[in-house]
Write a protein that holds these residues in place. Sequence first.
Motif, PDB file in Angstrom:
ATOM      1  N   ILE A 160     -34.061  41.969 -44.688  1.00 36.99           N
ATOM      2  CA  ILE A 160     -33.128  43.014 -44.250  1.00 36.99           C
ATOM      3  C   ILE A 160     -32.717  43.916 -45.405  1.00 36.99           C
ATOM      4  O   ILE A 160     -32.747  45.145 -45.304  1.00 36.99           O
ATOM      5  CB  ILE A 160     -31.888  42.378 -43.596  1.00 36.99           C
ATOM      6  N   SER A 161     -32.326  43.291 -46.524  1.00 38.02           N
ATOM      7  CA  SER A 161     -31.918  44.062 -47.710  1.00 38.02           C
ATOM      8  C   SER A 161     -32.661  43.486 -48.906  1.00 38.02           C
ATOM      9  O   SER A 161     -32.119  42.634 -49.623  1.00 38.02           O
ATOM     10  CB  SER A 161     -30.404  43.972 -47.912  1.00 38.02           C
ATOM     11  N   PRO A 162     -33.922  43.916 -49.103  1.00 34.79           N
ATOM     12  CA  PRO A 162     -34.746  43.306 -50.159  1.00 34.79           C
ATOM     13  C   PRO A 162     -34.028  43.257 -51.513  1.00 34.79           C
ATOM     14  O   PRO A 162     -33.443  44.236 -51.951  1.00 34.79           O
ATOM     15  CB  PRO A 162     -35.974  44.218 -50.214  1.00 34.79           C
ATOM     16  N   THR A 163     -34.112  42.102 -52.125  1.00 40.50           N
ATOM     17  CA  THR A 163     -33.435  41.853 -53.400  1.00 40.50           C
ATOM     18  C   THR A 163     -34.481  41.652 -54.483  1.00 40.50           C
ATOM     19  O   THR A 163     -35.511  41.002 -54.242  1.00 40.50           O
ATOM     20  CB  THR A 163     -32.564  40.582 -53.290  1.00 40.50           C
ATOM     21  N   PRO A 164     -34.258  42.211 -55.686  1.00 42.97           N
ATOM     22  CA  PRO A 164     -35.205  41.992 -56.785  1.00 42.97           C
ATOM     23  C   PRO A 164     -35.451  40.505 -57.006  1.00 42.97           C
ATOM     24  O   PRO A 164     -34.548  39.675 -56.851  1.00 42.97           O
ATOM     25  CB  PRO A 164     -34.495  42.629 -57.984  1.00 42.97           C
ATOM     26  N   HIS A 165     -36.672  40.199 -57.404  1.00 40.98           N
ATOM     27  CA  HIS A 165     -37.053  38.791 -57.539  1.00 40.98           C
ATOM     28  C   HIS A 165     -36.192  38.038 -58.544  1.00 40.98           C
ATOM     29  O   HIS A 165     -35.835  36.882 -58.316  1.00 40.98           O
ATOM     30  CB  HIS A 165     -38.539  38.683 -57.928  1.00 40.98           C
ATOM     31  N   TYR A 166     -35.869  38.680 -59.651  1.00 40.70           N
ATOM     32  CA  TYR A 166     -35.094  37.967 -60.663  1.00 40.70           C
ATOM     33  C   TYR A 166     -33.686  37.644 -60.138  1.00 40.70           C
ATOM     34  O   TYR A 166     -33.106  36.591 -60.432  1.00 40.70           O
ATOM     35  CB  TYR A 166     -35.022  38.758 -61.975  1.00 40.70           C
ATOM     36  N   VAL A 167     -33.096  38.564 -59.344  1.00 42.11           N
ATOM     37  CA  VAL A 167     -31.783  38.305 -58.744  1.00 42.11           C
ATOM     38  C   VAL A 167     -31.912  37.236 -57.658  1.00 42.11           C
ATOM     39  O   VAL A 167     -31.073  36.328 -57.546  1.00 42.11           O
ATOM     40  CB  VAL A 167     -31.190  39.600 -58.151  1.00 42.11           C
ATOM     41  N   LEU A 168     -32.970  37.331 -56.863  1.00 42.36           N
ATOM     42  CA  LEU A 168     -33.177  36.362 -55.786  1.00 42.36           C
ATOM     43  C   LEU A 168     -33.360  34.945 -56.337  1.00 42.36           C
ATOM     44  O   LEU A 168     -32.791  33.980 -55.814  1.00 42.36           O
ATOM     45  CB  LEU A 168     -34.399  36.764 -54.956  1.00 42.36           C
ATOM     46  N   ILE A 169     -34.155  34.838 -57.407  1.00 39.19           N
ATOM     47  CA  ILE A 169     -34.379  33.509 -58.010  1.00 39.19           C
ATOM     48  C   ILE A 169     -33.077  32.954 -58.556  1.00 39.19           C
ATOM     49  O   ILE A 169     -32.731  31.775 -58.367  1.00 39.19           O
ATOM     50  CB  ILE A 169     -35.447  33.608 -59.123  1.00 39.19           C
ATOM     51  N   SER A 170     -32.307  33.806 -59.249  1.00 37.52           N
ATOM     52  CA  SER A 170     -31.027  33.355 -59.810  1.00 37.52           C
ATOM     53  C   SER A 170     -30.067  32.925 -58.713  1.00 37.52           C
ATOM     54  O   SER A 170     -29.449  31.852 -58.793  1.00 37.52           O
ATOM     55  CB  SER A 170     -30.403  34.481 -60.646  1.00 37.52           C
ATOM     56  N   ASN A 171     -29.937  33.775 -57.689  1.00 45.74           N
ATOM     57  CA  ASN A 171     -29.013  33.437 -56.607  1.00 45.74           C
ATOM     58  C   ASN A 171     -29.442  32.173 -55.869  1.00 45.74           C
ATOM     59  O   ASN A 171     -28.611  31.333 -55.517  1.00 45.74           O
ATOM     60  CB  ASN A 171     -28.924  34.597 -55.616  1.00 45.74           C
ATOM     61  N   ASN A 172     -30.741  32.027 -55.624  1.00 46.46           N
ATOM     62  CA  ASN A 172     -31.222  30.825 -54.943  1.00 46.46           C
ATOM     63  C   ASN A 172     -30.938  29.569 -55.749  1.00 46.46           C
ATOM     64  O   ASN A 172     -30.622  28.514 -55.194  1.00 46.46           O
ATOM     65  CB  ASN A 172     -32.726  30.932 -54.667  1.00 46.46           C
ATOM     66  N   PHE A 173     -31.092  29.689 -57.056  1.00 42.50           N
ATOM     67  CA  PHE A 173     -30.795  28.526 -57.901  1.00 42.50           C
ATOM     68  C   PHE A 173     -29.345  28.081 -57.704  1.00 42.50           C
ATOM     69  O   PHE A 173     -29.060  26.892 -57.510  1.00 42.50           O
ATOM     70  CB  PHE A 173     -31.040  28.885 -59.373  1.00 42.50           C
ATOM     71  N   PHE A 174     -28.431  29.065 -57.740  1.00 42.57           N
ATOM     72  CA  PHE A 174     -27.021  28.715 -57.581  1.00 42.57           C
ATOM     73  C   PHE A 174     -26.718  28.252 -56.162  1.00 42.57           C
ATOM     74  O   PHE A 174     -25.954  27.306 -55.953  1.00 42.57           O
ATOM     75  CB  PHE A 174     -26.132  29.912 -57.933  1.00 42.57           C
ATOM     76  N   PHE A 175     -27.316  28.931 -55.139  1.00 43.43           N
ATOM     77  CA  PHE A 175     -27.047  28.552 -53.756  1.00 43.43           C
ATOM     78  C   PHE A 175     -27.488  27.121 -53.476  1.00 43.43           C
ATOM     79  O   PHE A 175     -26.734  26.300 -52.956  1.00 43.43           O
ATOM     80  CB  PHE A 175     -27.786  29.494 -52.795  1.00 43.43           C
ATOM     81  N   ILE A 176     -28.745  26.848 -53.791  1.00 42.35           N
ATOM     82  CA  ILE A 176     -29.292  25.536 -53.457  1.00 42.35           C
ATOM     83  C   ILE A 176     -28.611  24.441 -54.267  1.00 42.35           C
ATOM     84  O   ILE A 176     -28.283  23.359 -53.752  1.00 42.35           O
ATOM     85  CB  ILE A 176     -30.821  25.520 -53.679  1.00 42.35           C
ATOM     86  N   THR A 177     -28.363  24.720 -55.566  1.00 41.69           N
ATOM     87  CA  THR A 177     -27.662  23.727 -56.390  1.00 41.69           C
ATOM     88  C   THR A 177     -26.263  23.466 -55.849  1.00 41.69           C
ATOM     89  O   THR A 177     -25.826  22.306 -55.729  1.00 41.69           O
ATOM     90  CB  THR A 177     -27.574  24.218 -57.849  1.00 41.69           C
ATOM     91  N   ALA A 178     -25.531  24.548 -55.526  1.00 40.87           N
ATOM     92  CA  ALA A 178     -24.178  24.387 -54.983  1.00 40.87           C
ATOM     93  C   ALA A 178     -24.210  23.643 -53.663  1.00 40.87           C
ATOM     94  O   ALA A 178     -23.340  22.808 -53.377  1.00 40.87           O
ATOM     95  CB  ALA A 178     -23.521  25.746 -54.807  1.00 40.87           C
ATOM     96  N   ASN A 179     -25.222  23.920 -52.848  1.00 40.29           N
ATOM     97  CA  ASN A 179     -25.327  23.249 -51.555  1.00 40.29           C
ATOM     98  C   ASN A 179     -25.597  21.758 -51.714  1.00 40.29           C
ATOM     99  O   ASN A 179     -24.981  20.923 -51.043  1.00 40.29           O
ATOM    100  CB  ASN A 179     -26.441  23.900 -50.731  1.00 40.29           C
ATOM    101  N   VAL A 180     -26.498  21.402 -52.621  1.00 38.89           N
ATOM    102  CA  VAL A 180     -26.818  19.984 -52.844  1.00 38.89           C
ATOM    103  C   VAL A 180     -25.623  19.246 -53.431  1.00 38.89           C
ATOM    104  O   VAL A 180     -25.285  18.128 -53.006  1.00 38.89           O
ATOM    105  CB  VAL A 180     -28.052  19.853 -53.769  1.00 38.89           C
ATOM    106  N   ILE A 181     -24.967  19.865 -54.426  1.00 40.68           N
ATOM    107  CA  ILE A 181     -23.788  19.225 -55.016  1.00 40.68           C
ATOM    108  C   ILE A 181     -22.688  19.073 -53.960  1.00 40.68           C
ATOM    109  O   ILE A 181     -22.001  18.048 -53.900  1.00 40.68           O
ATOM    110  CB  ILE A 181     -23.276  20.050 -56.216  1.00 40.68           C
ATOM    111  N   GLY A 182     -22.531  20.114 -53.116  1.00 36.96           N
ATOM    112  CA  GLY A 182     -21.541  20.025 -52.049  1.00 36.96           C
ATOM    113  C   GLY A 182     -21.852  18.910 -51.073  1.00 36.96           C
ATOM    114  O   GLY A 182     -20.956  18.187 -50.623  1.00 36.96           O
ATOM    115  N   MET A 183     -23.126  18.740 -50.746  1.00 35.09           N
ATOM    116  CA  MET A 183     -23.515  17.646 -49.849  1.00 35.09           C
ATOM    117  C   MET A 183     -23.175  16.293 -50.464  1.00 35.09           C
ATOM    118  O   MET A 183     -22.671  15.393 -49.783  1.00 35.09           O
ATOM    119  CB  MET A 183     -25.014  17.721 -49.558  1.00 35.09           C
ATOM    120  N   MET A 184     -23.437  16.157 -51.763  1.00 29.34           N
ATOM    121  CA  MET A 184     -23.127  14.893 -52.439  1.00 29.34           C
ATOM    122  C   MET A 184     -21.620  14.634 -52.424  1.00 29.34           C
ATOM    123  O   MET A 184     -21.170  13.507 -52.184  1.00 29.34           O
ATOM    124  CB  MET A 184     -23.648  14.940 -53.876  1.00 29.34           C
ATOM    125  N   ALA A 185     -20.836  15.686 -52.687  1.00 26.84           N
ATOM    126  CA  ALA A 185     -19.382  15.524 -52.677  1.00 26.84           C
ATOM    127  C   ALA A 185     -18.882  15.154 -51.286  1.00 26.84           C
ATOM    128  O   ALA A 185     -18.053  14.249 -51.122  1.00 26.84           O
ATOM    129  CB  ALA A 185     -18.713  16.814 -53.159  1.00 26.84           C
TER     130      ALA A 185
END
Length: 383
Positions: A160-185
Amino acid sequence: MTLNLLTLKFAGKSSSLEAPFLKDYYKVSLPQVRISAFLAAFVYAAFGYLDAILMPEQRFTMWLIRFVVIFPVFLGTFFLSFSRIFERCMQPILASNIILAGGGIVCMIVIAPAPINYYYYAGLLLVFMWGYTFVRLRFLWASLAGWVLVALYEIAALWISPTPHYVLISNNFFFITANVIGMMACCSIEFYARRDFFMAHQLKIERENVKKIDQEMEERLQKQTKEYQIVNRTLEQEIAGHKKVVAEKKASLEELQEREKLYRALVENANDMVLRTNIEGYFTFVNASAVHITGYEEKELIGKRYSVLIHPDLRDSADKFFKHQYATGIQNTYSEYPVITKDGRNLWLGQNTQLFFENGEVVGFQAVSRDITEHKRRGKADS
């Protein structure tokens, strides 16, 4: 405690605890859910100030999402929590709130112009924190909502709103990491909540068992005490009556001696141990049951102090107990002590102890003891 590894529900022998746990979890969670929903509504709305600074042209669209959609939903959840239906639907409602809150931020990412839209992803991290820890969502519902938000962001950022790859990779790292840590908590929070509930349930069962055993013991001891008291009163009355007859009429001496022989025969043949000591605690009489139960010969006990039978760790305690009875003049007392037989076996004796009188003066103690070892073992096994 047995739990399902995926859903964390009670399983196996613990499955019957699931329904009462859910009711207890709802009751405990409700105050925090209300506070979280109320604060989330105003915090979500407060970020409208950031919209006005960063995107003055799009602020009305952003405010439409914040004030017309998200804010009323959070407040509606707060007021709905006071209704009866909320208990049945709390988990899906809260999961929907999280998806709606995160989805609103994804919409803002799509609407906002670059590079401002690259920064709005931080709001999703706040939604993860809020959803996994503060809202009291259970693990399965929270994980579902978290991964739905990740999927929504991926759709928006890729198509829908294409994001540069470097921003997408960075954001995905934080999203997925935050999601996994949140699941553990979230998993840890629910696990310990279930463990605490299970332990409280087990403690309640143990207390009920102990109470039941105590009641049975108390009833049994009361019954035994009454029986011994009746026997003792009867014997005391008979002896007193015979002494009076002897004092008044010498002719009844032979009858009194015969009754004393009968009493002695009764004591000698009794199944319970009958023991007498002098004031210092040295045995002056033991019956046949005492010899049979302890394994000592009569000559080995007569003249020995009673503490030779009691477990060494409790000899001081026993001394204090009988000194207290003597000092206070208590006629009948009940006590339980572990004893060691001649062959080294450990037995528990429950005994009624009386002060023994001659000519109106205390000359020692008389105890009627019973082997309660098996009862003690059953009590421990039941607990």
